[in-house]
Scaffold this motif. Structure first.
Motif, PDB file in Angstrom:
ATOM      1  N   GLU A 232     -65.644  78.223 -99.673  1.00 19.55           N
ATOM      2  CA  GLU A 232     -66.850  78.347 -98.863  1.00 19.55           C
ATOM      3  C   GLU A 232     -67.815  79.341 -99.511  1.00 19.55           C
ATOM      4  OE1 GLU A 232     -66.388  79.945 -95.023  1.00 19.55           O
ATOM      5  OE2 GLU A 232     -65.269  81.686 -95.666  1.00 19.55           O
TER       6      GLU A 232
ATOM      7  N   THR B 238     -70.472  82.744 -99.049  1.00 19.41           N
ATOM      8  CA  THR B 238     -70.755  83.919 -98.233  1.00 19.41           C
ATOM      9  C   THR B 238     -72.070  83.674 -97.505  1.00 19.41           C
ATOM     10  OG1 THR B 238     -69.629  85.360 -99.797  1.00 19.41           O
ATOM     11  CG2 THR B 238     -71.159  86.407 -98.263  1.00 19.41           C
ATOM     12  N   GLY B 239     -72.105  84.027 -96.221  1.00 20.82           N
ATOM     13  CA  GLY B 239     -73.303  83.714 -95.450  1.00 20.82           C
ATOM     14  C   GLY B 239     -73.830  84.886 -94.650  1.00 20.82           C
TER      15      GLY B 239
ATOM     16  N   MET C 166     -75.539  85.636 -90.832  1.00 24.10           N
ATOM     17  CA  MET C 166     -75.849  85.114 -89.500  1.00 24.10           C
ATOM     18  C   MET C 166     -76.904  86.014 -88.888  1.00 24.10           C
ATOM     19  SD  MET C 166     -73.415  84.017 -86.297  1.00 24.10           S
ATOM     20  CE  MET C 166     -72.571  85.593 -86.076  1.00 24.10           C
TER      21      MET C 166
ATOM     22  N   ASP D 169     -67.693  85.603 -94.783  1.00 23.92           N
ATOM     23  CA  ASP D 169     -67.505  84.205 -95.170  1.00 23.92           C
ATOM     24  C   ASP D 169     -68.114  83.291 -94.109  1.00 23.92           C
ATOM     25  OD1 ASP D 169     -65.977  85.091 -97.358  1.00 23.92           O
ATOM     26  OD2 ASP D 169     -64.210  85.235 -96.070  1.00 23.92           O
ATOM     27  N   ALA D 170     -68.707  82.189 -94.538  1.00 25.39           N
ATOM     28  CA  ALA D 170     -69.417  81.313 -93.609  1.00 25.39           C
ATOM     29  C   ALA D 170     -68.491  80.759 -92.527  1.00 25.39           C
ATOM     30  CB  ALA D 170     -70.078  80.167 -94.373  1.00 25.39           C
TER      31      ALA D 170
ATOM     32  N   LEU E 284     -68.040  83.387 -90.014  1.00 29.41           N
ATOM     33  CA  LEU E 284     -69.255  83.494 -89.196  1.00 29.41           C
ATOM     34  C   LEU E 284     -69.287  82.401 -88.130  1.00 29.41           C
ATOM     35  CD1 LEU E 284     -72.014  84.298 -91.849  1.00 29.41           C
ATOM     36  CD2 LEU E 284     -71.039  85.855 -90.161  1.00 29.41           C
TER      37      LEU E 284
ATOM     38  N   ILE F   4     -76.862  80.404 -89.309  1.00 28.73           N
ATOM     39  CA  ILE F   4     -76.066  80.838 -90.464  1.00 28.73           C
ATOM     40  C   ILE F   4     -76.645  80.182 -91.707  1.00 28.73           C
ATOM     41  CG2 ILE F   4     -73.784  80.764 -91.554  1.00 28.73           C
ATOM     42  CD1 ILE F   4     -72.580  80.605 -88.705  1.00 28.73           C
TER      43      ILE F   4
ATOM     44  N   PRO G 297     -76.667  80.481 -96.366  1.00 26.81           N
ATOM     45  CA  PRO G 297     -75.977  81.069 -97.524  1.00 26.81           C
ATOM     46  C   PRO G 297     -76.637  82.351 -98.016  1.00 26.81           C
ATOM     47  CG  PRO G 297     -76.345  78.708 -97.830  1.00 26.81           C
ATOM     48  CD  PRO G 297     -77.168  79.112 -96.645  1.00 26.81           C
TER      49      PRO G 297
END
Length: 340
Positions: free
Chosen positions: A125, A127-128, A130, A197-198, A201, A217, A219
């Motif tokens: 995945e 990294t995101g 929010m 991590d997305a 989130l 959310i 990237p």
């Protein structure tokens, strides 16, 4: 996480940690002698690792541990989960307090070179960030001056700095050493954005937000991360056991084997499936396990698709698409290695 859970976790560390590890010549021997596998876990991320209302641990990372417990001890419930912060998790693995660490851990060069070995990715995945939709921000480029809740000891600390420098954003990190504290701070308005991590989130949004639709959310970088269970340096046999236990779930999906239909294949004429199931011996013995270890994992825990769907996929509250976590022939990055 409740105080009771924390105290139980600390008791597990105290009872089974360094002395047992130090007395044994291998992690496999230690786990067999103890009769329990000890896994590092998150401090509570539903979908990946968290106790349910009855205190039973569930999640994709949790089931990765259960697969190893089945391979070694033939019991998916012979596992103790130790909640660890970002700072605690790697030292806990290095000192023998835990046997393996499948805690949404990003595979990085520095970690790989400094005392732990990564096995095989169990989740891909990005990294995101929010943020509240009310702020009207949906991309990194619009985040100038934003404050960001971030957990210390995680790769996201580096990501915040990199993103800020690259885009000249002057992001303001608000650092926490406790996962829950950082999330609560975000929802209380102490910072504009939360980074992790997305998938985590999505879990936080689904389980902690009063109205999940109020949050977006997106990237933090264009790069994917490989979240990968790890073991400590110096025990190649244990590295192989954890690696191939995870691979058993991925290969089973590729073969079309599920927890429901696997018995139908026990008399298969396909040599690949016969080796996988242990009908033709050799694979299990090479790892120091019984030859049917992969069969038992799939029968007891399921293949990767089953584990994914019920924890983070369409059968779960998170309802995350497979995306990069699909098999290679479905456009994803999950690729089974050869069981031979």
């Amino acid at each position: 996480m409740t105080c009771k859970t924390t105290l139980t976790a600390m008791a597990v560390i105290a009872a089974f940690a360094t002395p047992a590890f130090a007395q044994s010549t291998s992690t496999l021997d230690t786990v067999k002698e103890r009769g329990r596998l000890i896994c590092g876990s998150s401090q509570g991320t539903p979908g990946f690792g968290a106790p349910d209302d009855n205190g039973y641990w569930r999640g994709l990372d949790v089931e990765t541990c259960r697969a190893v417990a089945v391979a070694v001890l033939d019991d998916k419930d012979a596992v103790d989960f130790v909640p660890l912060s970002g700072q605690q998790r790697i030292p806990a693995l290095q000192t023998g307090e835990i046997d393996m660490l499948p805690r949404t851990l990003t595979w990085t060069l520095q970690r790989d070179a400094n005392g732990i070995n990564f096995t095989t990715p169990n989740y891909y995945e990005f990294t995101g960030f929010m943020m509240p939709k009310s702020l009207g921000i949906t991309s990194v480029e619009d985040m100038a001056g934003a404050s960001v809740c971030v957990q210390t000891g995680s790769t996201t600390e580096v990501v915040v700095n990199d993103v800020s420098t690259k885009n000249d954003l002057d992001l303001q990190p608000v650092v926490f050493d406790n996962t829950t504290a950082g999330r609560q701070a975000f929802f209380s308005g102490r910072c504009d954005a939360l980074i992790t991590d997305a998938g985590a989130l999505a879990s936080v949004r689904a389980t902690m937000a009063d109205n999940p639709d109020d949050y977006v959310i997106f990237p933090a970088t264009p790069y994917m991360d490989a979240l990968t269970p790890a073991v400590r340096h110096g025990d190649d046999q244990w590295l192989d056991i954890v690696t191939w236990s995870i691979q058993a779930m991925i290969a089973a999906e590729a073969f079309g084997l599920t927890s429901e239909n696997i018995d139908d294949y026990l008399d298969s004429d396909d040599p690949r499936i016969r080796r996988f199931l242990g009908t033709d011996p050799g694979n299990g013995a090479a790892l120091g396990l019984s030859d049917d270890f992969a069969y038992r994992i799939v029968k007891s825990v399921g293949n990767y698709a089953e584990v994914y769907d019920r924890n983070v996929g369409m059968d779960s509250p998170l309802k995350l698409e497979r995306g990069y976590n699909a098999l290679f022939n479905d456009g994803g990055l999950m690729f089974p290695l050869a069981f031979q």
